[in-house]
Design an enzyme around this catalytic site. Sequence first.
Site, PDB file in Angstrom:
ATOM      1  N   GLY A  55       0.842  -1.207   0.000  1.00  0.00           N
ATOM      2  CA  GLY A  55       0.000   0.000   0.000  1.00  0.00           C
ATOM      3  C   GLY A  55       0.865   1.241   0.000  1.00  0.00           C
ATOM      4  N   ARG A 114      13.440  10.060  -3.429  1.00  0.00           N
ATOM      5  CA  ARG A 114      14.325  11.226  -3.635  1.00  0.00           C
ATOM      6  C   ARG A 114      15.616  11.095  -2.815  1.00  0.00           C
ATOM      7  NH1 ARG A 114      15.044  15.631  -0.474  1.00  0.00           N
ATOM      8  NH2 ARG A 114      15.645  17.619  -1.443  1.00  0.00           N
ATOM      9  N   ARG A 129      19.266  10.801  -4.408  1.00  0.00           N
ATOM     10  CA  ARG A 129      20.210  11.909  -4.175  1.00  0.00           C
ATOM     11  C   ARG A 129      21.434  11.440  -3.392  1.00  0.00           C
ATOM     12  NH1 ARG A 129      17.396  17.037  -4.179  1.00  0.00           N
ATOM     13  NH2 ARG A 129      16.371  17.099  -6.220  1.00  0.00           N
ATOM     14  N   ASP A 138       5.734  -5.170   5.998  1.00  0.00           N
ATOM     15  CA  ASP A 138       6.445  -6.412   6.332  1.00  0.00           C
ATOM     16  C   ASP A 138       6.446  -7.436   5.192  1.00  0.00           C
ATOM     17  OD1 ASP A 138       3.774  -6.833   6.761  1.00  0.00           O
ATOM     18  OD2 ASP A 138       3.977  -7.463   8.858  1.00  0.00           O
ATOM     19  N   GLY A 139       5.365  -7.483   4.399  1.00  0.00           N
ATOM     20  CA  GLY A 139       5.341  -8.398   3.250  1.00  0.00           C
ATOM     21  C   GLY A 139       6.452  -8.051   2.270  1.00  0.00           C
ATOM     22  N   THR A 176       4.371   2.674   5.559  1.00  0.00           N
ATOM     23  CA  THR A 176       2.954   2.276   5.651  1.00  0.00           C
ATOM     24  C   THR A 176       2.259   3.209   6.635  1.00  0.00           C
ATOM     25  OG1 THR A 176       1.414   0.639   6.557  1.00  0.00           O
ATOM     26  CG2 THR A 176       3.703   0.397   7.223  1.00  0.00           C
ATOM     27  N   GLY A 217      -6.655   0.435   8.975  1.00  0.00           N
ATOM     28  CA  GLY A 217      -5.910  -0.398   9.925  1.00  0.00           C
ATOM     29  C   GLY A 217      -6.606  -1.735  10.090  1.00  0.00           C
ATOM     30  N   GLY A 243     -10.265  13.836  20.267  1.00  0.00           N
ATOM     31  CA  GLY A 243     -11.082  13.834  21.485  1.00  0.00           C
ATOM     32  C   GLY A 243     -12.261  12.882  21.399  1.00  0.00           C
ATOM     33  N   ALA A 244     -12.026  11.682  20.885  1.00  0.00           N
ATOM     34  CA  ALA A 244     -13.115  10.717  20.715  1.00  0.00           C
ATOM     35  C   ALA A 244     -13.665  10.245  22.064  1.00  0.00           C
ATOM     36  CB  ALA A 244     -12.602   9.514  19.922  1.00  0.00           C
ATOM     37  N   GLU A 273     -10.569  -0.138  11.132  1.00  0.00           N
ATOM     38  CA  GLU A 273     -11.091  -1.016  10.065  1.00  0.00           C
ATOM     39  C   GLU A 273     -11.147  -2.495  10.483  1.00  0.00           C
ATOM     40  OE1 GLU A 273      -8.317  -0.680   6.910  1.00  0.00           O
ATOM     41  OE2 GLU A 273      -9.404  -1.978   5.540  1.00  0.00           O
ATOM     42  N   ARG A 288      -4.600   7.780   2.698  1.00  0.00           N
ATOM     43  CA  ARG A 288      -3.327   7.370   2.102  1.00  0.00           C
ATOM     44  C   ARG A 288      -2.724   8.455   1.209  1.00  0.00           C
ATOM     45  NH1 ARG A 288      -3.928   1.377   1.273  1.00  0.00           N
ATOM     46  NH2 ARG A 288      -3.275   1.671  -0.864  1.00  0.00           N
TER      47      ARG A 288
HETATM   48  O1  F6P Z   1      -1.557  -1.265   4.942  1.00  0.00           O
HETATM   49  C1  F6P Z   1      -2.064  -0.034   4.590  1.00  0.00           C
HETATM   50  C2  F6P Z   1      -3.564  -0.105   4.388  1.00  0.00           C
HETATM   51  O2  F6P Z   1      -3.995   1.188   4.034  1.00  0.00           O
HETATM   52  C3  F6P Z   1      -4.373  -0.666   5.544  1.00  0.00           C
HETATM   53  O3  F6P Z   1      -4.607   0.262   6.569  1.00  0.00           O
HETATM   54  C4  F6P Z   1      -5.621  -1.084   4.832  1.00  0.00           C
HETATM   55  O4  F6P Z   1      -6.287  -2.061   5.566  1.00  0.00           O
HETATM   56  C5  F6P Z   1      -5.099  -1.602   3.527  1.00  0.00           C
HETATM   57  O5  F6P Z   1      -3.856  -0.967   3.303  1.00  0.00           O
HETATM   58  C6  F6P Z   1      -5.997  -1.352   2.343  1.00  0.00           C
HETATM   59  O6  F6P Z   1      -5.423  -1.933   1.226  1.00  0.00           O
HETATM   60  P1  F6P Z   1      -5.905  -1.672  -0.281  1.00  0.00           P
HETATM   61  O7  F6P Z   1      -5.431  -0.315  -0.681  1.00  0.00           O
HETATM   62  O8  F6P Z   1      -5.263  -2.757  -1.053  1.00  0.00           O
HETATM   63  O9  F6P Z   1      -7.397  -1.724  -0.258  1.00  0.00           O
END
Ligand code: F6P
Length: 324
Positions: free
Chosen positions: A15, A25, A29, A107-108, A129, A174, A189-190, A227, A257
């Site tokens: 992602g 960059r 550089r 990590d992947g 990430t 997440g 402030g949730a 998520e 993102r």
């Molecule tokens: O690992 C980053 C992330 O944005 C996660 O928070 C989310 O669950 C996942 O990627 C979403 O992946 P994709 O963009 O493949 O839907």
Amino acid sequence: MEKQIRRIGILTSGGDAPGMNAVVRSVVRTASAYGITCVGIRRGYSGLIKGDVVDLGARSVDGIIARGGTMLYTARCLEMLTEEGLHQAADNAHYMGLDGLVVCGGDGSFRGAQALSRLGVPAIGIPGTIDNDIVCSDYTIGFDTACNTAIDAIDHLRDTMQSHERCSVVEVMGRRAGHLALEVGVGCGATAILLPEREIDFDSMIVDKMKANRIRGRKHHIIIVAEGVGHAQDVADRIHAATGIDTRVTVLGHIQRGGSPTVRDRVMATRMGYHAVRILMEGASNRVVCSHNNEIMDYDIEEGLAMTKDLSQELYEVSQTVAI
Ligand code: F6P
């Protein structure tokens, strides 16, 4: 002892995260400053398998420090998990004369870097990430920008929730980690934060709290759901059924993102990119760059990924205490 490194590759994988361009960059550089040529590999490991590369010089990365996304594109490459794909990637790296490879991702992506290192392609990982879930590093590139983007959106939501005296249930990204949800929850402030890593007693920790807050005069509520916890709509339905409070759901999704990286992400990306090239020059292979107490260091990938990193318990307790 410095090793003679003439040519290195850089790719972004998994992602995307704001700040990946700043990594590209910095790697280009730094390499250029030491007389090393650099190639950008497009679409992560897919580009290495297909030989989809572009020469990058110091001038080709002008201005990208401020841009979100990744100029190299990114992909989650399943082929890299096969013996054939992996060997093809390693063969191409050798054919292109790469003395090293920098991989920015999660990590992947580091597993791929580890496998390539074993096949004689010295590879270094940089954590990129928005999830901040690389266990050996306090920080991953993109996290700060994603938090700020989410906070900005929630500030907009708060205005309308206040006007209508509603409850806003906001789902943040997440799937496996709640770092983003926790940071955002504290920052906005949730009233409650639902995280994959923590059990929650719905009645006492959400419903009773909301009712008590209403008696204290609170007119609106923000509930953050990571998520990985489940559907935000289910949470909203339960809240409405138990409290009668008008509730709306917002899924922030991929908005988090994107966007221009914050100064923290730009600086971290620049420092980590520099470090990656420097350790390649020292002969390193199979390492992951990380930050500890704001110091940049590196670990063996296996060792780094075997570490554990829990959510900040202190932050979790703070969030629960102040949400009254
Ligand atoms: O690992 C980053 C992330 O944005 C996660 O928070 C989310 O669950 C996942 O990627 C979403 O992946 P994709 O963009 O493949 O839907």
